[in-house]
Scaffold this motif. Structure first.
Motif, mmCIF file in Angstrom:
data_model
loop_
_atom_site.group_PDB
_atom_site.id
_atom_site.type_symbol
_atom_site.label_atom_id
_atom_site.label_comp_id
_atom_site.label_asym_id
_atom_site.label_seq_id
_atom_site.Cartn_x
_atom_site.Cartn_y
_atom_site.Cartn_z
ATOM 1 N N UNK A 100 0.797 -1.367 -0.010
ATOM 2 C CA UNK A 100 0.036 -0.090 0.007
ATOM 3 C C UNK A 100 0.615 1.271 -0.010
ATOM 4 N N UNK A 101 1.982 1.234 0.844
ATOM 5 C CA UNK A 101 2.578 2.437 0.919
ATOM 6 C C UNK A 101 3.587 2.722 -0.414
ATOM 7 N N UNK A 102 4.052 1.536 -1.056
ATOM 8 C CA UNK A 102 4.711 1.739 -2.324
ATOM 9 C C UNK A 102 4.091 2.052 -3.370
ATOM 10 N N UNK A 103 2.556 1.548 -3.260
ATOM 11 C CA UNK A 103 1.723 1.909 -4.353
ATOM 12 C C UNK A 103 1.470 3.306 -4.168
ATOM 13 N N UNK A 174 -1.253 3.967 -15.235
ATOM 14 C CA UNK A 174 -2.188 4.830 -14.340
ATOM 15 C C UNK A 174 -3.788 4.995 -15.154
ATOM 16 N N UNK A 175 -3.682 4.403 -16.719
ATOM 17 C CA UNK A 175 -4.767 4.528 -17.244
ATOM 18 C C UNK A 175 -5.890 3.473 -16.513
ATOM 19 N N UNK A 176 -5.364 2.494 -15.959
ATOM 20 C CA UNK A 176 -6.311 1.409 -15.507
ATOM 21 C C UNK A 176 -6.900 2.156 -14.231
ATOM 22 N N UNK A 177 -6.171 2.956 -13.505
ATOM 23 C CA UNK A 177 -6.844 3.759 -12.304
ATOM 24 C C UNK A 177 -7.945 4.453 -12.784
ATOM 25 N N UNK A 178 -7.577 5.069 -13.800
ATOM 26 C CA UNK A 178 -8.782 6.175 -14.245
ATOM 27 C C UNK A 178 -9.929 5.379 -14.899
ATOM 28 N N UNK A 179 -9.771 4.317 -15.438
ATOM 29 C CA UNK A 179 -10.920 3.585 -15.978
ATOM 30 C C UNK A 179 -11.748 3.049 -14.748
ATOM 31 N N UNK A 180 -11.002 2.690 -13.606
ATOM 32 C CA UNK A 180 -11.813 2.027 -12.412
ATOM 33 C C UNK A 180 -12.580 3.415 -11.724
ATOM 34 N N UNK A 192 -7.120 -3.218 -4.960
ATOM 35 C CA UNK A 192 -7.454 -4.506 -4.838
ATOM 36 C C UNK A 192 -7.997 -5.385 -6.047
ATOM 37 N N UNK A 193 -8.889 -4.691 -6.846
ATOM 38 C CA UNK A 193 -9.459 -5.368 -7.782
ATOM 39 C C UNK A 193 -8.495 -5.336 -9.029
ATOM 40 N N UNK A 194 -7.888 -4.165 -9.368
ATOM 41 C CA UNK A 194 -7.248 -3.711 -10.596
ATOM 42 C C UNK A 194 -5.708 -4.092 -10.347
ATOM 43 N N UNK A 195 -5.143 -3.282 -9.643
ATOM 44 C CA UNK A 195 -3.712 -3.015 -9.453
ATOM 45 C C UNK A 195 -3.030 -4.338 -8.916
ATOM 46 N N UNK A 196 -3.541 -4.733 -7.828
ATOM 47 C CA UNK A 196 -2.958 -5.882 -7.018
ATOM 48 C C UNK A 196 -2.774 -7.129 -8.050
#
Length: 284
Positions: A100-103, A174-180, A192-196
């Motif tokens: 979590x910290x590194x992310x 980072x585009x996946x974060x925007x999509x989420x 938890x669902x996309x990046x992990x």
């Protein structure tokens, strides 16, 4: 390319490389082989030959393991269980919080981000021996001396683990974060669902390294643990060496048994471990 499809020169080179690396492997494995042989050898042979080649021709015995599992060293399984509990719990907690910290340091922009990362690097460069006294004072004030959590607390968010996750997460899109966010995911849901799932190789690599560090940790458990029933395996095995007698044969037997969990951990995660050290989160 199959071996049968190679020409004579290429076959000779391949065989030469196989022989060369086999010899290198034998040299690297010789200490482990000697340890295993010593664990089945009588103490008299150890005193006469040490780990010399003559040891391989000595009479094998199971007496060392009989003494280890009961009798003089009957607490061995308790030490083993303590190490398993501490290492297993520490792996899970450390991977969760450190990731979590590194992310966050890699993919979010916030005030003080650079300063926090510099602090992580500074702590990484400070030898643990300098931190032992303040950490021990903290454990006394928190009444965590001689407890599992007292052993685990200083290692839960290790700087090296945070640094590794931060560097790995820099390669995540980072585009996946925007999509989420567009789909209505919370920030933790995105993690938890996309990046992990994209971080699985890094989780495997850090699981092995964290488990190895915790399993072999000797100095900090030696300081914070007091009772024999709470000793971890490295500390407990060290108690077999006393001013009244050095039970090297039992120590060798206990060390052989101590290797097993690390081998299992590595075999379970080795495929992800290699991927975590050699690739990023985006595949082209």
């Amino acid at each position: 390319m199959k071996f049968s499809n190679l020409n004579a020169k290429e076959k000779t080179a391949s065989v030469g490389l196989i022989i060369f690396f086999s010899l290198i492997s034998l040299v690297a494995l010789f200490p482990v082989i000697s340890l295993i042989v010593a664990s089945f050898s009588p103490s008299s042979d150890l005193m006469r030959f040490g780990l010399a080649p003559e040891l391989f021709f000595s009479a094998f015995t199971m007496e060392n393991f009989d003494v280890l599992f009961g009798g003089e060293a009957g607490a061995y399984w308790r030490w083993y269980l303590n190490s398993l509990i501490i290492s297993g719990v520490l792996i899970v907690i450390s991977l969760f919080f450190s990731s979590l910290v590194g992310y966050a340091l890699a993919l979010y922009e916030f005030k003080g981000k650079r300063f926090i990362f510099i602090l992580v690097l500074l702590i990484l460069m400070i030898p643990f021996e300098i931190l032992m006294l303040p950490l021990y004072t903290m454990m006394i004030n928190l009444r965590l001396v001689d407890t599992y959590f007292g052993v685990m607390l200083p290692l839960i968010v290790a700087p090296i683990t945070v640094f590794f996750f931060r560097q790995y997460c820099l390669g995540l899109p980072k585009e996946l974060m925007e999509s989420g966010r567009v789909d209505g995911c919370t920030e933790f849901g995105i993690y938890a669902r996309i990046m992990a799932p994209l971080m699985l190789p890094s989780f495997a690599a850090m699981a092995i390294l964290t488990g190895l560090m915790s399993w072999n940790n000797f100095l900090w458990p030696l300081i914070v643990l007091r009772s024999n029933d709470m000793f971890t395996l490295p500390v407990g095995l060290a108690t077999l060496l006393t001013p009244y007698g050095n039970n090297y044969e039992i120590l060798f037997s206990g060390s052989v048994m101590a290797i097993i969990p690390i081998i299992i951990l590595f075999l379970f995660f080795q495929r992800f471990f290699i991927a975590g050290l050699t690739s990023g989160g985006v595949k082209g």
